[in-house]
Design a protein around this motif. Structure first.
Motif, PDB file in Angstrom:
ATOM      1  N   ALA A 196       0.847  -1.192   0.000  1.00  0.00           N
ATOM      2  CA  ALA A 196       0.000   0.000   0.000  1.00  0.00           C
ATOM      3  C   ALA A 196       0.884   1.244   0.000  1.00  0.00           C
ATOM      4  O   ALA A 196       1.874   1.304   0.718  1.00  0.00           O
ATOM      5  CB  ALA A 196      -0.890  -0.005   1.224  1.00  0.00           C
ATOM      6  N   GLU A 197       0.516   2.201  -0.807  1.00  0.00           N
ATOM      7  CA  GLU A 197       1.274   3.447  -0.849  1.00  0.00           C
ATOM      8  C   GLU A 197       0.745   4.378   0.233  1.00  0.00           C
ATOM      9  O   GLU A 197      -0.461   4.540   0.392  1.00  0.00           O
ATOM     10  CB  GLU A 197       1.150   4.110  -2.210  1.00  0.00           C
ATOM     11  N   ARG A 198       1.655   4.976   0.949  1.00  0.00           N
ATOM     12  CA  ARG A 198       1.299   5.861   2.047  1.00  0.00           C
ATOM     13  C   ARG A 198       1.001   7.261   1.523  1.00  0.00           C
ATOM     14  O   ARG A 198       1.697   7.776   0.669  1.00  0.00           O
ATOM     15  CB  ARG A 198       2.473   5.935   3.022  1.00  0.00           C
ATOM     16  N   ARG A 199      -0.060   7.874   2.037  1.00  0.00           N
ATOM     17  CA  ARG A 199      -0.401   9.241   1.651  1.00  0.00           C
ATOM     18  C   ARG A 199       0.432  10.226   2.441  1.00  0.00           C
ATOM     19  O   ARG A 199       0.625  10.065   3.640  1.00  0.00           O
ATOM     20  CB  ARG A 199      -1.867   9.532   1.953  1.00  0.00           C
ATOM     21  N   ARG A 200       0.883  11.239   1.761  1.00  0.00           N
ATOM     22  CA  ARG A 200       1.610  12.292   2.453  1.00  0.00           C
ATOM     23  C   ARG A 200       0.626  13.305   2.998  1.00  0.00           C
ATOM     24  O   ARG A 200      -0.419  13.554   2.409  1.00  0.00           O
ATOM     25  CB  ARG A 200       2.569  13.005   1.506  1.00  0.00           C
ATOM     26  N   ARG A 201       0.991  13.899   4.097  1.00  0.00           N
ATOM     27  CA  ARG A 201       0.199  14.974   4.684  1.00  0.00           C
ATOM     28  C   ARG A 201       0.983  16.261   4.493  1.00  0.00           C
ATOM     29  O   ARG A 201       2.103  16.390   4.966  1.00  0.00           O
ATOM     30  CB  ARG A 201      -0.027  14.745   6.184  1.00  0.00           C
ATOM     31  N   TRP A 202       0.409  17.203   3.776  1.00  0.00           N
ATOM     32  CA  TRP A 202       1.074  18.474   3.535  1.00  0.00           C
ATOM     33  C   TRP A 202       0.570  19.483   4.558  1.00  0.00           C
ATOM     34  O   TRP A 202      -0.636  19.649   4.739  1.00  0.00           O
ATOM     35  CB  TRP A 202       0.757  18.971   2.128  1.00  0.00           C
ATOM     36  N   SER A 203       1.486  20.157   5.220  1.00  0.00           N
ATOM     37  CA  SER A 203       1.089  21.188   6.177  1.00  0.00           C
ATOM     38  C   SER A 203       0.509  22.365   5.400  1.00  0.00           C
ATOM     39  O   SER A 203       0.746  22.524   4.200  1.00  0.00           O
ATOM     40  CB  SER A 203       2.288  21.656   7.002  1.00  0.00           C
ATOM     41  N   GLU A 204      -0.220  23.218   6.097  1.00  0.00           N
ATOM     42  CA  GLU A 204      -0.791  24.392   5.446  1.00  0.00           C
ATOM     43  C   GLU A 204       0.321  25.308   4.910  1.00  0.00           C
ATOM     44  O   GLU A 204       0.198  25.884   3.838  1.00  0.00           O
ATOM     45  CB  GLU A 204      -1.681  25.154   6.425  1.00  0.00           C
ATOM     46  N   ALA A 205       1.418  25.393   5.654  1.00  0.00           N
ATOM     47  CA  ALA A 205       2.553  26.217   5.214  1.00  0.00           C
ATOM     48  C   ALA A 205       3.151  25.650   3.925  1.00  0.00           C
ATOM     49  O   ALA A 205       3.482  26.408   3.001  1.00  0.00           O
ATOM     50  CB  ALA A 205       3.610  26.285   6.308  1.00  0.00           C
ATOM     51  N   ASP A 206       3.283  24.318   3.839  1.00  0.00           N
ATOM     52  CA  ASP A 206       3.800  23.689   2.624  1.00  0.00           C
ATOM     53  C   ASP A 206       2.859  23.926   1.441  1.00  0.00           C
ATOM     54  O   ASP A 206       3.299  24.232   0.332  1.00  0.00           O
ATOM     55  CB  ASP A 206       3.982  22.183   2.817  1.00  0.00           C
ATOM     56  N   GLN A 207       1.565  23.797   1.698  1.00  0.00           N
ATOM     57  CA  GLN A 207       0.583  24.027   0.643  1.00  0.00           C
ATOM     58  C   GLN A 207       0.679  25.457   0.118  1.00  0.00           C
ATOM     59  O   GLN A 207       0.694  25.679  -1.100  1.00  0.00           O
ATOM     60  CB  GLN A 207      -0.833  23.766   1.159  1.00  0.00           C
ATOM     61  N   CYS A 208       0.780  26.426   1.029  1.00  0.00           N
ATOM     62  CA  CYS A 208       0.891  27.832   0.618  1.00  0.00           C
ATOM     63  C   CYS A 208       2.165  28.074  -0.183  1.00  0.00           C
ATOM     64  O   CYS A 208       2.149  28.796  -1.188  1.00  0.00           O
ATOM     65  CB  CYS A 208       0.841  28.743   1.841  1.00  0.00           C
ATOM     66  N   ARG A 209       3.253  27.471   0.236  1.00  0.00           N
ATOM     67  CA  ARG A 209       4.525  27.628  -0.472  1.00  0.00           C
ATOM     68  C   ARG A 209       4.429  27.046  -1.882  1.00  0.00           C
ATOM     69  O   ARG A 209       4.858  27.657  -2.856  1.00  0.00           O
ATOM     70  CB  ARG A 209       5.647  26.947   0.327  1.00  0.00           C
ATOM     71  N   ILE A 210       3.826  25.870  -2.004  1.00  0.00           N
ATOM     72  CA  ILE A 210       3.675  25.218  -3.308  1.00  0.00           C
ATOM     73  C   ILE A 210       2.715  26.025  -4.195  1.00  0.00           C
ATOM     74  O   ILE A 210       2.976  26.225  -5.384  1.00  0.00           O
ATOM     75  CB  ILE A 210       3.212  23.753  -3.142  1.00  0.00           C
ATOM     76  N   LEU A 211       1.624  26.522  -3.609  1.00  0.00           N
ATOM     77  CA  LEU A 211       0.685  27.333  -4.372  1.00  0.00           C
ATOM     78  C   LEU A 211       1.351  28.611  -4.883  1.00  0.00           C
ATOM     79  O   LEU A 211       1.160  29.007  -6.032  1.00  0.00           O
ATOM     80  CB  LEU A 211      -0.539  27.692  -3.524  1.00  0.00           C
TER      81      LEU A 211
END
Length: 111
Positions: A4-19
């Motif tokens: 099974a592939e594990r899902r990553r959890r992205w922090s809100e800060a990581d999401q904002c940086r990627i966006l």
């Protein structure tokens, strides 16, 4: 290969940086998605979520006209209150997203 592939959890800060990287001038969502090893659809989903938060509805209360001094005492300390030409009073809770607060003020025609 039955693992099974594990899902990553992205922090809100990581999401904002990627966006920010994905929608920066000259950037492409595909290139940024490859760089961070994330699906392009997830980046678009994050953007929709952020936009929904920022353009949500705010509570509006219509109250009978009363003297300013009386209503000022009743107002919550955690609120921004604007009075326009002594006719319209707008109370914006401090928890309101800045973009929504700006849109409310703009709708009143206040510059």
């Amino acid at each position: 290969m039955d693992r099974a592939e594990r899902r990553r959890r992205w922090s809100e800060a990581d999401q904002c940086r990627i966006l920010a990287a994905a929608f920066a001038p000259g950037a492409t969502v595909t290139a940024v998605a490859r760089q961070y090893d994330v699906a392009t659809s997830l980046i678009y989903k994050w953007r929709r979520t952020v936009r929904a938060r920022e353009t949500g509805f705010a509570e509006v209360v219509v109250a009978p006209d009363e003297p300013f001094a009386v209503s000022r005492q009743a107002a919550s300390p955690a609120v921004i209150e604007l009075e326009v030409a002594g006719k319209v009073r707008l109370r914006i809770p401090l928890t309101t997203p800045p973009t929504l607060a700006a849109a409310m003020v703009k709708a009143l025609g206040v510059s």
